[in-house]
Motif scaffolding. Structure first.
Motif, PDB file in Angstrom:
ATOM      1  N   TYR A   1      -5.289  -4.967   0.245  1.00  0.00           N
ATOM      2  CA  TYR A   1      -4.416  -3.812   0.012  1.00  0.00           C
ATOM      3  C   TYR A   1      -4.722  -3.116  -1.322  1.00  0.00           C
ATOM      4  O   TYR A   1      -5.862  -3.051  -1.725  1.00  0.00           O
ATOM      5  CB  TYR A   1      -2.947  -4.216   0.178  1.00  0.00           C
ATOM      6  CG  TYR A   1      -2.776  -4.916   1.505  1.00  0.00           C
ATOM      7  CD1 TYR A   1      -2.997  -4.209   2.681  1.00  0.00           C
ATOM      8  CD2 TYR A   1      -2.509  -6.272   1.571  1.00  0.00           C
ATOM      9  CE1 TYR A   1      -2.917  -4.857   3.911  1.00  0.00           C
ATOM     10  CE2 TYR A   1      -2.422  -6.914   2.800  1.00  0.00           C
ATOM     11  CZ  TYR A   1      -2.637  -6.205   3.958  1.00  0.00           C
ATOM     12  OH  TYR A   1      -2.572  -6.833   5.151  1.00  0.00           O
TER      13      TYR A   1
ATOM     14  N   ARG B   1      -7.164   2.111  -4.057  1.00  0.00           N
ATOM     15  CA  ARG B   1      -7.341   3.486  -3.591  1.00  0.00           C
ATOM     16  C   ARG B   1      -7.686   4.387  -4.779  1.00  0.00           C
ATOM     17  O   ARG B   1      -7.213   4.153  -5.886  1.00  0.00           O
ATOM     18  CB  ARG B   1      -6.024   3.996  -2.992  1.00  0.00           C
ATOM     19  CG  ARG B   1      -5.595   3.342  -1.721  1.00  0.00           C
ATOM     20  CD  ARG B   1      -4.132   3.703  -1.415  1.00  0.00           C
ATOM     21  NE  ARG B   1      -3.915   5.140  -1.392  1.00  0.00           N
ATOM     22  CZ  ARG B   1      -4.118   5.929  -0.334  1.00  0.00           C
ATOM     23  NH1 ARG B   1      -4.526   5.391   0.801  1.00  0.00           N
ATOM     24  NH2 ARG B   1      -3.895   7.221  -0.393  1.00  0.00           N
TER      25      ARG B   1
ATOM     26  N   CYS C   1       0.833  -1.200   0.000  1.00  0.00           N
ATOM     27  CA  CYS C   1       0.000   0.000   0.000  1.00  0.00           C
ATOM     28  C   CYS C   1       0.875   1.260   0.000  1.00  0.00           C
ATOM     29  O   CYS C   1       1.771   1.381   0.831  1.00  0.00           O
ATOM     30  CB  CYS C   1      -0.892  -0.013   1.228  1.00  0.00           C
ATOM     31  SG  CYS C   1      -1.789   1.541   1.387  1.00  0.00           S
TER      32      CYS C   1
ATOM     33  N   GLY D   1      -0.242   4.702   7.202  1.00  0.00           N
ATOM     34  CA  GLY D   1      -1.483   4.014   6.847  1.00  0.00           C
ATOM     35  C   GLY D   1      -2.704   4.656   7.466  1.00  0.00           C
ATOM     36  O   GLY D   1      -2.612   5.571   8.294  1.00  0.00           O
ATOM     37  N   CYS D   2      -3.862   4.174   7.066  1.00  0.00           N
ATOM     38  CA  CYS D   2      -5.126   4.678   7.607  1.00  0.00           C
ATOM     39  C   CYS D   2      -5.211   4.301   9.088  1.00  0.00           C
ATOM     40  O   CYS D   2      -4.734   3.230   9.482  1.00  0.00           O
ATOM     41  CB  CYS D   2      -6.295   4.085   6.843  1.00  0.00           C
ATOM     42  SG  CYS D   2      -6.163   4.358   5.076  1.00  0.00           S
TER      43      CYS D   2
ATOM     44  N   ARG E   1      -6.126   9.002   5.359  1.00  0.00           N
ATOM     45  CA  ARG E   1      -6.288   8.257   4.115  1.00  0.00           C
ATOM     46  C   ARG E   1      -5.215   8.595   3.092  1.00  0.00           C
ATOM     47  O   ARG E   1      -4.867   7.778   2.244  1.00  0.00           O
ATOM     48  CB  ARG E   1      -7.662   8.548   3.487  1.00  0.00           C
ATOM     49  CG  ARG E   1      -8.814   7.792   4.083  1.00  0.00           C
ATOM     50  CD  ARG E   1      -8.740   6.313   3.852  1.00  0.00           C
ATOM     51  NE  ARG E   1      -8.956   5.916   2.470  1.00  0.00           N
ATOM     52  CZ  ARG E   1      -8.871   4.669   2.045  1.00  0.00           C
ATOM     53  NH1 ARG E   1      -8.540   3.690   2.875  1.00  0.00           N
ATOM     54  NH2 ARG E   1      -9.095   4.360   0.784  1.00  0.00           N
TER      55      ARG E   1
ATOM     56  N   PHE F   1      -7.430   3.125  10.834  1.00  0.00           N
ATOM     57  CA  PHE F   1      -8.192   1.914  11.174  1.00  0.00           C
ATOM     58  C   PHE F   1      -7.573   0.654  10.593  1.00  0.00           C
ATOM     59  O   PHE F   1      -8.088  -0.442  10.790  1.00  0.00           O
ATOM     60  CB  PHE F   1      -9.647   2.033  10.675  1.00  0.00           C
ATOM     61  CG  PHE F   1      -9.753   2.343   9.201  1.00  0.00           C
ATOM     62  CD1 PHE F   1      -9.608   1.356   8.252  1.00  0.00           C
ATOM     63  CD2 PHE F   1      -9.995   3.637   8.776  1.00  0.00           C
ATOM     64  CE1 PHE F   1      -9.696   1.635   6.901  1.00  0.00           C
ATOM     65  CE2 PHE F   1     -10.086   3.938   7.425  1.00  0.00           C
ATOM     66  CZ  PHE F   1      -9.931   2.926   6.481  1.00  0.00           C
ATOM     67  N   CYS F   2      -6.470   0.798   9.847  1.00  0.00           N
ATOM     68  CA  CYS F   2      -5.928  -0.334   9.091  1.00  0.00           C
ATOM     69  C   CYS F   2      -4.951  -1.127   9.940  1.00  0.00           C
ATOM     70  O   CYS F   2      -3.959  -0.589  10.426  1.00  0.00           O
ATOM     71  CB  CYS F   2      -5.245   0.169   7.826  1.00  0.00           C
ATOM     72  SG  CYS F   2      -4.513  -1.141   6.826  1.00  0.00           S
TER      73      CYS F   2
ATOM     74  N   ASN G   1       0.114   4.074   0.975  1.00  0.00           N
ATOM     75  CA  ASN G   1      -0.152   4.953   2.126  1.00  0.00           C
ATOM     76  C   ASN G   1       0.691   4.545   3.331  1.00  0.00           C
ATOM     77  O   ASN G   1       0.540   5.082   4.417  1.00  0.00           O
ATOM     78  CB  ASN G   1      -1.640   4.912   2.487  1.00  0.00           C
ATOM     79  CG  ASN G   1      -2.033   6.044   3.422  1.00  0.00           C
ATOM     80  OD1 ASN G   1      -1.377   7.078   3.444  1.00  0.00           O
ATOM     81  ND2 ASN G   1      -3.083   5.835   4.209  1.00  0.00           N
ATOM     82  N   ARG G   2       1.553   3.565   3.117  1.00  0.00           N
ATOM     83  CA  ARG G   2       2.434   3.154   4.197  1.00  0.00           C
ATOM     84  C   ARG G   2       3.901   3.314   3.830  1.00  0.00           C
ATOM     85  O   ARG G   2       4.737   3.469   4.703  1.00  0.00           O
ATOM     86  CB  ARG G   2       2.170   1.681   4.560  1.00  0.00           C
ATOM     87  CG  ARG G   2       0.743   1.400   4.980  1.00  0.00           C
ATOM     88  CD  ARG G   2       0.675   0.121   5.769  1.00  0.00           C
ATOM     89  NE  ARG G   2       1.546   0.194   6.928  1.00  0.00           N
ATOM     90  CZ  ARG G   2       1.213   0.748   8.086  1.00  0.00           C
ATOM     91  NH1 ARG G   2       0.012   1.249   8.234  1.00  0.00           N
ATOM     92  NH2 ARG G   2       2.061   0.788   9.079  1.00  0.00           N
TER      93      ARG G   2
ATOM     94  N   PHE H   1       1.991  -5.928   7.062  1.00  0.00           N
ATOM     95  CA  PHE H   1       3.096  -5.177   6.498  1.00  0.00           C
ATOM     96  C   PHE H   1       4.408  -5.476   7.219  1.00  0.00           C
ATOM     97  O   PHE H   1       5.446  -4.984   6.822  1.00  0.00           O
ATOM     98  CB  PHE H   1       2.818  -3.674   6.577  1.00  0.00           C
ATOM     99  CG  PHE H   1       1.707  -3.243   5.672  1.00  0.00           C
ATOM    100  CD1 PHE H   1       1.957  -2.988   4.337  1.00  0.00           C
ATOM    101  CD2 PHE H   1       0.425  -3.123   6.147  1.00  0.00           C
ATOM    102  CE1 PHE H   1       0.934  -2.592   3.490  1.00  0.00           C
ATOM    103  CE2 PHE H   1      -0.603  -2.733   5.307  1.00  0.00           C
ATOM    104  CZ  PHE H   1      -0.344  -2.466   3.977  1.00  0.00           C
TER     105      PHE H   1
HETATM  106  S1  SF4 Z   1      -6.798   0.734   4.556  1.00  0.00           S
HETATM  107 FE1  SF4 Z   1      -6.047   0.389   2.485  1.00  0.00          FE
HETATM  108  S2  SF4 Z   1      -5.257   2.393   1.859  1.00  0.00           S
HETATM  109 FE2  SF4 Z   1      -5.418   2.458   4.093  1.00  0.00          FE
HETATM  110  S3  SF4 Z   1      -3.367   1.829   4.856  1.00  0.00           S
HETATM  111 FE3  SF4 Z   1      -4.666   0.000   4.780  1.00  0.00          FE
HETATM  112  S4  SF4 Z   1      -4.222  -0.945   2.790  1.00  0.00           S
HETATM  113 FE4  SF4 Z   1      -3.522   1.209   2.710  1.00  0.00          FE
END
Ligand code: SF4
Length: 322
Positions: free
Chosen positions: A97, A128, A40, A51-52, A169, A54-55, A42-43, A60
């Motif tokens: 992901y 995403r 991802c 990352g988000c 996000r 809540f993720c 975002n990480r 990872f």
């Molecule tokens: S929820 Fe999706 S976009 Fe957000 S950190 Fe996790 S894998 Fe990445």
């Protein structure tokens, strides 16, 4: 307990994906969730860090296991599903992901490896909104031109940029709009994912997100409650008491509101969801998927309403291509 626990026929009141596939293909088609080994952005810093909120990021970690080969996942999934449901046709669901996060040739190789199975009628690609280059859309459109069932699942979660920032996000609503319109130009149906009960959000925010997604045009929707899972920043907020998950009755009520305001042409791919029991902290009610679906159906029944009954959209406003 106000709601029945036996499954009801939700599709009498909601245009469900299962119903759509049955009508289109004349038989049950089942989605098989796949983990293609993507990560991802975002990480890793490409789109964001951390990352988000809540993720769960266990996968990872350097010690996370590589997923089995896609062929093996397909074989295992179809065997279990065929035994349980009798389904003989499948869609490959690239779920885990960011499934468009690789060079184009690597994506093509993975997608092709699933599509070459004769009982696979198409793909659903979860990703995403800020990670879908035009070349990827062209690739998906080429599969569609070959008669494959293709869906692009965009994790929007909220149309409010303040919320998107709060949950880290790493993308904006404008990113979603750009990708959704580029997909629509190619006739690729988009399924937008929305989370109900994000921090700082309630019914008004959920209705606003729906409205904004509908204004752009969307072919499908997925809803689910926000899950608090282990090893996340959201879990820390929940433990401190600064985040409270929705009660089931509130979730059901908001879902019914959204369904009533969704045009009947839009397909609901999902109305609830849960996380693995190993990592889910709250809300505990989301384990009972059928009870939640029954409750939504019972609420629509109590209101004597169905999808689109409170819809103020005319159908020509929709760019839906499904
Ligand atoms: S929820 Fe999706 S976009 Fe957000 S950190 Fe996790 S894998 Fe990445």
């Amino acid at each position: 307990m106000p709601y029945p626990v036996l499954p009801r026929i939700l599709s009498a009141r909601v245009h469900t994906f299962g119903q759509y596939l049955l009508q289109r293909y004349g038989q049950r088609v089942h989605k098989l969730a796949l983990h293609a080994g993507f990560t991802c952005p975002n990480r890793d810093g490409v789109k964001g860090h951390g990352g988000c909120t809540f993720c769960n990021n266990v996968s990872f970690s350097p010690n996370a296991q590589e997923p089995p080969p896609l062929d093996a996942q397909l074989e295992a999934g179809r065997t279990v599903v065929a035994k349980r449901t009798g389904a003989r046709r499948f869609m490959g669901y690239f779920q885990a992901y960011t499934n468009t996060y690789d060079p184009l040739d690597a994506l093509r190789q993975r997608y092709d490896s699933v599509l070459r199975h004769p009982d696979v009628i198409g793909l659903s690609i979860g990703t995403r909104p800020d990670c879908v280059p035009e070349a990827v859309l062209d690739l998906l459109a080429s599969y569609q031109a070959q008669g494959k069932e293709i869906w692009l699942e965009l994790g929007l979660q909220s149309a409010d940029d303040r919320t998107l920032e709060r949950i880290n996000r790493g993308h904006t609503f404008a990113d979603y709009r750009t990708t959704a319109l580029a997909a629509a130009q190619r006739g690729i149906p988009v399924c937008a994912h929305l989370i109900i009960g994000l921090p700082g959000e309630g019914r008004t925010a959920a209705l606003s997100s729906l409205q904004q997604v509908l204004e752009i045009g969307v072919a499908g929707l997925k809803l689910h409650p926000l899950h608090v899972v282990q090893h996340t920043r959201l879990a820390l907020d929940w433990q401190r008491g600064s985040y409270q998950p929705l009660a089931r009755a509130d979730y059901v009520d908001i879902c019914a509101d959204l369904v009533e305001r969704t045009p009947p042409t839009v397909i609901y791919h999902r109305l609830t969801g849960t996380a693995s029991r190993d990592i889910l902290l709250a809300p505990d009610w989301c384990h009972q998927k059928w009870a939640v679906l029954n409750a939504i159906e019972a609420e629509l029944c109590r209101r004597d309403s169905r999808q689109g009954d409170c819809c103020n959209f005319s159908h020509h406003q929709l760019v839906s291509s499904a």
